[in-house]
Design a protein around this motif. Structure first.
Motif, PDB file in Angstrom:
ATOM      1  N   TYR A  46       0.835  -1.206   0.000  1.00 14.94           N
ATOM      2  CA  TYR A  46       0.000   0.000   0.000  1.00 14.94           C
ATOM      3  C   TYR A  46       0.866   1.251   0.000  1.00 14.94           C
ATOM      4  N   GLU A  47       0.343   2.308  -0.639  1.00 11.30           N
ATOM      5  CA  GLU A  47       1.050   3.591  -0.615  1.00 11.30           C
ATOM      6  C   GLU A  47       1.068   4.141   0.804  1.00 11.30           C
ATOM      7  N   GLY A  48       2.152   4.829   1.130  1.00 13.07           N
ATOM      8  CA  GLY A  48       2.278   5.391   2.465  1.00 13.07           C
ATOM      9  C   GLY A  48       2.906   4.451   3.473  1.00 13.07           C
ATOM     10  N   LEU A  82      -2.484   7.943  11.349  1.00 11.12           N
ATOM     11  CA  LEU A  82      -2.738   7.334  10.040  1.00 11.12           C
ATOM     12  C   LEU A  82      -4.067   7.822   9.467  1.00 11.12           C
ATOM     13  N   GLU A  83      -5.028   8.056  10.342  1.00  7.83           N
ATOM     14  CA  GLU A  83      -6.289   8.641   9.896  1.00  7.83           C
ATOM     15  C   GLU A  83      -6.066  10.057   9.374  1.00  7.83           C
ATOM     16  N   GLU A  84      -5.251  10.836  10.091  1.00  6.87           N
ATOM     17  CA  GLU A  84      -4.927  12.190   9.635  1.00  6.87           C
ATOM     18  C   GLU A  84      -4.223  12.161   8.287  1.00  6.87           C
ATOM     19  N   LEU A  85      -3.300  11.228   8.126  1.00  6.40           N
ATOM     20  CA  LEU A  85      -2.562  11.097   6.868  1.00  6.40           C
ATOM     21  C   LEU A  85      -3.516  10.810   5.717  1.00  6.40           C
ATOM     22  N   SER A  90      -5.753  10.917   0.076  1.00  6.86           N
ATOM     23  CA  SER A  90      -6.545   9.690   0.001  1.00  6.86           C
ATOM     24  C   SER A  90      -5.746   8.501  -0.530  1.00  6.86           C
ATOM     25  N   HIS A  91      -4.642   8.781  -1.222  1.00  5.98           N
ATOM     26  CA  HIS A  91      -3.801   7.684  -1.713  1.00  5.98           C
ATOM     27  C   HIS A  91      -3.189   6.890  -0.561  1.00  5.98           C
ATOM     28  N   PHE A  92      -3.149   7.488   0.629  1.00  2.00           N
ATOM     29  CA  PHE A  92      -2.548   6.834   1.789  1.00  2.00           C
ATOM     30  C   PHE A  92      -3.590   6.183   2.699  1.00  2.00           C
ATOM     31  N   SER A  93      -4.788   5.982   2.190  1.00  2.70           N
ATOM     32  CA  SER A  93      -5.881   5.488   3.033  1.00  2.70           C
ATOM     33  C   SER A  93      -5.645   4.065   3.541  1.00  2.70           C
ATOM     34  N   LYS A  94      -4.809   3.291   2.850  1.00  2.55           N
ATOM     35  CA  LYS A  94      -4.547   1.913   3.262  1.00  2.55           C
ATOM     36  C   LYS A  94      -3.180   1.757   3.943  1.00  2.55           C
TER      37      LYS A  94
END
Length: 248
Positions: A46-48, A82-85, A90-94
């Motif tokens: 996943y991204e992030g 992680l929620e803030e990120l 949105s690419h970092f949602s996972k």
């Protein structure tokens, strides 16, 4: 009184990668007297992933400013960030990460563990004894005994890459907590030897889990030898190791 005798570590990206998705907290003596260190491995699918592992270590570092350490506060803070990120991008949602935190006190070793990084100790036969259990589909199937061991091992590589537990914004956080009496850990000239690794490091160790007695007697020598093995063969992932001897 605990004393760090020897310490060696590396935390490196796979050659050719711009971002190291591993992160670590190097060992130090906390204000309450315990020795603390940690490794984290961002879930690379996943991204992030690199952000997630760094966030986990940052939250742990912040928590260590307190006299008493709460792993629940660390995990809650990591999940919140992680929620803030995700809200920022949105690419970092996972985005997700593993985390293994080790604390050594005068009488015990405590480990909070989520994911597939590992913590080991050196036994009396110059081998590494794994303390933590991987949160992977491979380990899950071994534990349930739903299928024969031979059949499971035929798919070990694929199943080992599937995490069943990690820190993310979307899932409830479940972690393992280990507590081991220091009297149950072998001593070598009055020291215990501990090792924390991400899978990019231990996968190379597990393929040939042996080194000379002289190499095993020194965290620096062990670190150098394992790193050389990884880089000579070719790193398959980011790779992190913390090796430490502590006088108890």
């Amino acid at each position: 009184m605990l004393k760090i005798i020897e310490l060696a570590s590396f935390c490196l990206a796979k050659p050719g990668k711009l971002i190291n998705e591993d992160a670590c907290l190097f060992p130090f003596i906390h204000k309450n007297g315990g020795v603390v260190f940690s490794v984290a491995d961002g879930v690379g699918s996943y991204e992030g992933a690199g952000n997630a592992s760094s966030i986990a270590i940052e939250c742990l570092s912040k928590e260590l400013e307190n006299n008493e350490i709460s792993i629940d506060r660390v995990l809650d803070a990591t999940k919140f960030k992680l929620e803030e990120l995700s809200l920022k991008d949105s690419h970092f949602s996972k985005a997700a990460t593993t985390l293994s935190v080790v604390k050594v006190t005068d009488n015990k070793i405590e480990i909070a563990h989520i994911g597939d990084s590992r913590v080991y100790y050196r036994d009396n036969k110059n081998k590494l004894k794994q303390i933590t259990k991987d949160h992977t589909k491979y380990q899950e199937l071994l534990d349930t005994k739903e299928y024969g061991i031979k059949k499971i091992k035929e798919h070990k590589i694929r199943l080992s890459s599937v995490l069943t537990n990690a820190i993310s914004k979307d899932h409830e956080i479940n972690y393992d907590l280990y507590s081991i009496d220091l009297n149950d850990i072998p001593k070598h000239n009055g020291c215990i030897f501990l090792y924390a690794m991400t899978d990019g490091a231990y996968n190379f160790w597990e393929k040939r889990p042996r080194l000379s007695e002289n190499t095993m007697s020194s965290p620096s020598s062990y670190s150098s030898s394992l790193r050389k093995r990884i880089e000579n063969i070719g790193a398959e992932d980011d790779y992190t190791l913390i090796a430490i001897s502590i006088s108890v």
